[in-house]
Design an enzyme around this catalytic site. Structure first.
Site, PDB file in Angstrom:
ATOM      1  N   ASP A 142     -22.365  82.755  67.662  1.00  0.00           N
ATOM      2  CA  ASP A 142     -22.002  81.371  67.370  1.00  0.00           C
ATOM      3  C   ASP A 142     -22.860  80.481  68.262  1.00  0.00           C
ATOM      4  O   ASP A 142     -22.782  80.588  69.493  1.00  0.00           O
ATOM      5  CB  ASP A 142     -20.512  81.181  67.669  1.00  0.00           C
ATOM      6  CG  ASP A 142     -19.989  79.819  67.248  1.00  0.00           C
ATOM      7  OD1 ASP A 142     -20.793  78.876  67.113  1.00  0.00           O
ATOM      8  OD2 ASP A 142     -18.756  79.698  67.076  1.00  0.00           O
ATOM      9  N   TYR A 162     -21.172  62.383  60.290  1.00  0.00           N
ATOM     10  CA  TYR A 162     -22.230  63.305  59.869  1.00  0.00           C
ATOM     11  C   TYR A 162     -23.601  62.731  60.192  1.00  0.00           C
ATOM     12  O   TYR A 162     -24.498  63.460  60.636  1.00  0.00           O
ATOM     13  CB  TYR A 162     -22.103  63.578  58.369  1.00  0.00           C
ATOM     14  CG  TYR A 162     -23.149  64.529  57.820  1.00  0.00           C
ATOM     15  CD1 TYR A 162     -23.228  65.847  58.268  1.00  0.00           C
ATOM     16  CD2 TYR A 162     -24.056  64.115  56.852  1.00  0.00           C
ATOM     17  CE1 TYR A 162     -24.183  66.725  57.763  1.00  0.00           C
ATOM     18  CE2 TYR A 162     -25.015  64.987  56.340  1.00  0.00           C
ATOM     19  CZ  TYR A 162     -25.067  66.290  56.797  1.00  0.00           C
ATOM     20  OH  TYR A 162     -26.021  67.144  56.301  1.00  0.00           O
ATOM     21  N   LYS A 222     -26.574  64.687  62.258  1.00  0.00           N
ATOM     22  CA  LYS A 222     -27.897  65.024  61.711  1.00  0.00           C
ATOM     23  C   LYS A 222     -28.998  64.269  62.454  1.00  0.00           C
ATOM     24  O   LYS A 222     -30.073  64.822  62.724  1.00  0.00           O
ATOM     25  CB  LYS A 222     -27.961  64.742  60.211  1.00  0.00           C
ATOM     26  CG  LYS A 222     -27.111  65.661  59.362  1.00  0.00           C
ATOM     27  CD  LYS A 222     -27.356  67.150  59.606  1.00  0.00           C
ATOM     28  CE  LYS A 222     -28.636  67.676  59.005  1.00  0.00           C
ATOM     29  NZ  LYS A 222     -28.730  69.159  59.043  1.00  0.00           N
TER      30      LYS A 222
END
Length: 280
Positions: free
Chosen positions: A76, A170, A174
């Protein structure tokens, strides 16, 4: 051990990729494998997902079948220990790292008041912190590679309010991937660190399950277009281009590709019917 530059091929070069058990990451891995690359993928998918195809193990089998050497690493990228282990295992298996592909990404397009705090944290941890920490852990090995690259699958920084306000959580995540990559390009000038983003949506499980189902899949392009563009980016000498936010279709056009029709998820779909991706 740094691998010799072999211009125009990834033969014998070592890629460390986050994610990659399916979709765009797997397509990039298979394109590299066709050249005879070494591909280490670090992903959480040890066992099959009920709704999504592929595990880190099936991806490794596909990479080997395509002609590459594969190292599946269950891990992970939110874990510093897993990142350190992935880098160490990759160097132990293949003698170095030439290319880091930051492919792993979490997505939730909820508006700010609807976005669950745990989803905000997931996107920040995977997209921003994961990109930074995986790249950072590989930097000592990239610095001794003859042709080092970092490639992050993230968009150009577009400060148009349309994108800033569409899905702020989001967008932050990004753009954070992009900022981390451009920052590393400025800090480590011998490493080519760039980002890559498509003009249209790409037919992946994320599009199918999270964004628009079959209808959006039908007006998307295949992951192969992303893979071919990524190949062109990381096979160029590192000294030629760094610190840039590249667009998939522009990279291919620069390489002489003029006809994108073969990349339509539904053959025959005209370019003007394809759905534009976000952030552009």
């Amino acid at each position: 051990m740094a691998h010799e530059t072999t211009g125009g091929t990834l033969k014998g070069r070592t890629i460390l990729m986050s994610g990659g058990s399916r979709g765009i990451g797997l397509a990039i891995a298979l394109r590299a494998a066709a050249d005879g690359a070494n591909v280490a993928i670090v992903a959480k998918t040890d066992a099959p997902h009920p709704k999504l195809p592929g595990t880190v193990h099936t991806a490794a089998d596909e990479i080997r079948s395509a002609g590459g050497r594969a190292l599946p690493i269950v891990g992970d990228i939110r874990s510093d220990e897993d990142i350190a282990r992935a880098v160490a295992l990759t160097v132990e298996a293949f003698g170095g790292i030439d290319i880091v592909v930051n492919n792993a990404s979490a997505i939730d397009l909820s508006r700010s008041l609807e976005l669950q705090p745990k989803k905000y944290d997931l996107m920040a941890d995977v997209n921003v912190r994961g990109t930074f920490m995986l790249s950072r852990a590989a930097v000592p090995h990239l610095l001794v590679s003859s042709d080092p690259h970092i490639l992050s699958l993230s968009p150009p920084l577009n400060l148009d309010p349309k994108w800033l306000g569409a899905h702020t959580g989001y967008t932050l995540a990004k753009y954070g991937m992009t900022m981390a990559t451009l920052g590393l390009a400025a800090e480590f000038t011998t490493i080519a660190a760039n980002t890559l983003w498509p003009r249209t949506t790409i037919a992946t499980a994320a599009v199918q399950n999270l964004l628009g189902g079959d209808r959006l899949m039908a007006v998307s392009r295949t992951p192969q277009i992303y893979a071919d563009a990524a190949w062109h980016v990381v096979t160029r000498p590192a000294g030629e281009r760094s610190g840039q936010s590249l667009i998939v279709e522009d990279v291919l056009a620069e390489a002489g590709v003029t006809d994108f029709s073969g990349y339509a998820a539904v053959p025959g779909t005209p370019d003007d019917r394809l759905f534009p991706d976000i952030f552009l």
